[in-house]
Design an enzyme around this catalytic site. Structure first.
Site, PDB file in Angstrom:
ATOM      1  CG  ASP A 428      14.412 -17.087 -14.948  1.00 43.21           C
ATOM      2  OD1 ASP A 428      14.417 -17.098 -16.190  1.00 43.21           O
ATOM      3  OD2 ASP A 428      14.585 -16.046 -14.281  1.00 43.21           O
ATOM      4  CD  GLU A 431      17.241 -19.359 -21.066  1.00 41.76           C
ATOM      5  OE1 GLU A 431      16.096 -18.921 -20.916  1.00 41.76           O
ATOM      6  OE2 GLU A 431      18.167 -19.188 -20.228  1.00 41.76           O
ATOM      7  CG  ASP A 492      14.256 -11.325 -18.749  1.00 41.46           C
ATOM      8  OD1 ASP A 492      13.210 -11.831 -18.321  1.00 41.46           O
ATOM      9  OD2 ASP A 492      15.382 -11.768 -18.467  1.00 41.46           O
TER      10      ASP A 492
END
Length: 777
Positions: A428, A431, A492
């Site tokens: 995950d 970024e 998401d």
């Protein structure tokens, strides 16, 4: 222009740096060139801009269908940068030149350069011409394009750019995961990896400066900076690219969309083929408190209900709160991790664990990592630290994955987590590198930001390969070349119908950016879906390249009512029966560079309807998937050329394409159609994909009378990579099947065959054939 839209003023982590021109005359196009070298390896030109700047333009063959174009201006300082493209070196060309022009001829294209005034054009093997846009102006004589050249910024740097003519019926695809639509014409797209905060905006977790045109060409820019593309947005007759790098290194690829994707594979490497078990359903406990008892209970329910599942995912809370990147179990919630892993392995489950590359300030390892200088720093030399969780977690710092010490330390944390029983890691985040950060190797955040997801997943993938024997990661962020890590998921989304549709478009956009293996959170991540939405999302997810149930609340299918559960169970069993077809199509995707989920424009770039059919796809060559994206059970579907039959009853009258038809699907019916005449390799649905070779498969011949020659061919690729060719021929009421290569026990089915009683043989051995109208899915 100012904006009132609240999304334009929302705070985002690590936004791209602003590009501010030095003034109204900062634009400086290339106006003339002279030949320095011309040969089989291409040409080198000295170029001059309107303002008198000097530079070098290199034109080199990369493949038979691809030219590498590199512009570098003289006197520009070289900063630490990374190349994400590995160009082949064995290509050659024929180069001719005169006082006015130079021409490179490759097998499949011709690049022609006029020296003064400077302009380039690309001609493909069909005679189609792509021309630079150099002098388009408005009524006030102001340029409306960015010609090949540079623009000086207020801080003294130079930004490169180039523009090309866009035809009125031209469509543009790729550039990573795009929630806003598959066809990007009319949009301005910035390739900058960001936490998109949902799935209905213009930002993207997965980006790449790789653009495909419907007119038979593609462009790949070799950069990790925030390259941007104006796709007939500022000028409807042109498209442009802007690259804030000291070198403008890019590739012009000629060919169909499929050929362009093969070119992308040749330049950036093949995709990683996930192991066979990864194609079974993944079930998550979600982003919420979890314990060993909860995991055991989920496992018990899955197996007791005989719901197909290969992977149980344990999200953030396998670790202690505040230490979510330590790669250590919370031993209060999970007192015996190794025992839990052994227990789940004994039940046939693989374990997936969540991770990210950010160390919280409350972690017991924070001081050690900080003291060793293993975090990214600010320009003033301080450790960068910030809030990446919206207040749900303490502030964190980012591991500097250019620092060998940080890499070694994190590798060991990853190895320990895998050695304790995990099979795969969900990578995950990735970024969050700010543009003004400074790395150990001297690279600024502006260059490192988009590169960071590759470094992160490269490390996890390599460690996983060492410990677990495969290199699969389940990643959220990526850049050019990220297909080498295997699985990507689309971020998401909210539990809403609109998010289902934008997720589908994002996945198909990834398909056209060289990522064949993508997935998404079935049911949406935020919120709790209503039963109908959950079913339709599950049907879509179970007919996606990879499938995972995940969200902030339960996504266990039986928690949505018996009717919903029955529909989702049917879709899951359908997926398991199609595993031989999916596995084979996946292996072919790796071999060819083409996607597993095939958007309509991929195979039909010359058909106008195909470009509007952006909410459906082919799963492999012969399965048409058109997910329901609104309540009510109805939608319009564009059927490609040929005849198509609903999987639920092959005796019905086929739908003939190309044509739009409105379809109505009961809740328990998946949105799947079969190509008439196709030979599909299926298997009996089981509870696990596993890793063992298929013991028995069924060759299902769908409506053989649709084939004038009454012949069909299928390929089966199993876990060991071997290929088996299955060829079927129908003569009267006699079905003859021949196999080449190793084959498991082979059954035959011709559902709904209405002729005389069939006789069949496989490799000269008489065999029974199933003619029931509906196959066992």
């Amino acid at each position: 222009m100012s904006s009132l839209h609240p999304r334009d003023h929302a705070p985002f982590v690590a936004p791209p740096p602003a590009l501010t021109p030095a003034g109204p005359s900062a634009l400086d196009p290339v106006v003339a060139a002279s030949v320095v070298h011309a040969g089989e390896d291409g040409a080198v030109l000295d170029v001059r801009t309107a303002a008198g700047r000097a530079g070098t333009l290199s034109l080199r063959p990369a493949t038979a269908k691809c030219v590498r174009v590199t512009l570098r201006m003289a006197g520009v300082a070289t900063a630490p940068r990374a190349s994400v493209v590995t160009a082949p070196t064995d290509a050659g060309c024929t180069t001719t030149h005169s006082p006015d022009a130079v021409v490179l001829r490759l097998d499949a294209l011709r690049l022609s350069v006029r020296l003064a005034p400077f302009t380039m054009e690309l001609t493909d093997r069909h005679g189609r011409v792509l021309r630079q846009a150099t002098d388009a102006r408005d009524p006030d004589d102001a340029l409306t394009v960015l010609p090949m050249g540079v623009t000086e910024l207020a801080d003294g740097r130079l930004v490169h750019h180039d523009s090309w003519i866009a035809e009125p019926d031209e469509h543009f695809y790729g550039l990573g995961e795009r929630f806003t639509g598959l066809d990007l014409r009319g949009q301005r797209v910035e390739c900058w990896v960001e936490d998109a905060k949902g799935s209905t905006g213009t930002r993207s977790y997965l980006a790449s400066p790789f653009l495909i045109s419907s007119r038979g060409y593609a462009v790949l820019v070799d950069t990790t900076t925030a390259a941007s593309f104006d796709l007939a947005h500022s000028n409807t007759g042109a498209w442009s690219m802007t690259v804030p790098d000291e070198v403008f290194d890019h590739y012009l690829i000629s060919g169909s969309p499929a050929e362009c994707l093969a070119g992308y594979r040749d330049l950036t490497g093949p995709a990683l083929l996930p192991p066979k078990w990864a194609f079974g359903p993944w079930i998550s406990g979600g982003f919420r408190k979890d314990t060993a008892a909860d995991v055991r209970e989920r496992a018990r329910q899955v197996r007791e209900r005989r719901f197909p599942c290969d992977v149980l995912h344990i999200d953030t809370y396998w670790q202690r709160h505040g230490s979510w990147s330590d790669m250590e179990w919370d031993t209060e919630a999970f007192p015996d991790p190794r025992g839990l892993a052994e227990e789940l392995t004994g039940q046939g489950f693989r374990i997936s664990l969540w991770m990210n590359p950010c160390i919280g300030i409350d972690s017991p390892y924070y001081d050690t990592v900080d003291r060793n200088g293993w975090f990214l720093h600010t320009s003033s030399g301080e450790t960068w630290c910030g809030q990446l969780w919206g207040g749900h977690h303490p502030d964190t710092a980012l591991l500097d994955l250019t620092h060998p010490g940080a890499v070694d330390w994190f590798r060991e944390r990853i190895r320990l987590a895998l050695a304790a029983g995990a099979s795969v890691l969900k990578t995950d985040f990735g970024e969050a590198v700010p543009a003004d950060a400074v790395a150990h190797n001297g690279m600024t955040g502006e260059r490192l930001h988009n590169l960071y997801p590759l470094l992160y997943n490269d490390l996890v993938s390599a460690t996983t390969r060492t410990v677990s024997g495969h290199g699969l990661t389940w990643g959220r962020s990526s850049w050019t070349g990220g297909q080498r890590h295997g699985a990507k998921w689309t971020g998401d989304p909210d539990a809403r119908w609109q998010d289902l549709a934008s997720t589908l478009r994002a996945g198909l956009s990834l398909s056209l950016t060289g990522h064949p293996f993508w997935s998404h959170d079935i049911g949406g991540f935020h919120g709790t879906p209503e039963a109908e939405l959950f079913v339709r999302w599950a049907q879509f997810g179970l007919l996606s390249p990879l499938s995972r149930f995940h969200g902030m609340t339960s996504r266990l299918p039986w928690d949505f009512g018996e009717e919903a559960y029955a529909a989702v169970l049917h879709a899951a069993r359908l997926r398991m029966s199609l595993l031989p077809h999916l596995r084979t199509a996946a292996a072919e995707a790796v071999r060819t560079g083409e996607p597993l989920a095939r958007p309509m424009p991929l195979d039909h770039p010359d058909r106008p309807d195909a470009h509007t059919a952006d909410l459906q796809y082919l799963l492999g060559p012969d399965l048409l998937v058109a997910p329901l994206f609104a309540p009510g059970g109805r939608r319009w579907v564009w059927f490609p050329p040929g005849e198509w039959l609903p999987y639920s009853d092959a005796t019905l009258r086929p739908v003939t394409g190309p044509a739009w038809h409105q379809v109505e699907l009961p809740l328990a019916t998946a949105p799947l159609w079969l190509r008439a005449g196709a030979l599909l390799v299926t298997t009996s649905p089981s509870e696990r994909a596993g890793s063992a070779p298929f013991g028995e498969v069924t060759a299902v011949w769908v409506r053989p009378q649709s084939q004038p020659s009454r012949t069909a061919r299928a390929l089966l690729r199993d876990e060991d990579g071997t290929g088996t060719v299955i060829t079927a021929r129908l003569t009267g009421n006699r079905l003859t099947v021949r196999t080449q290569g190793p084959v498991p026990r082979l059954r035959l089915a011709v559902p709904g065959f209405t002729g005389e009683a069939l006789t069949a043989e496989v490799d000269d051995v008489p065999t029974e054939v199933d003619v029931r109208p509906v196959p066992e899915w």
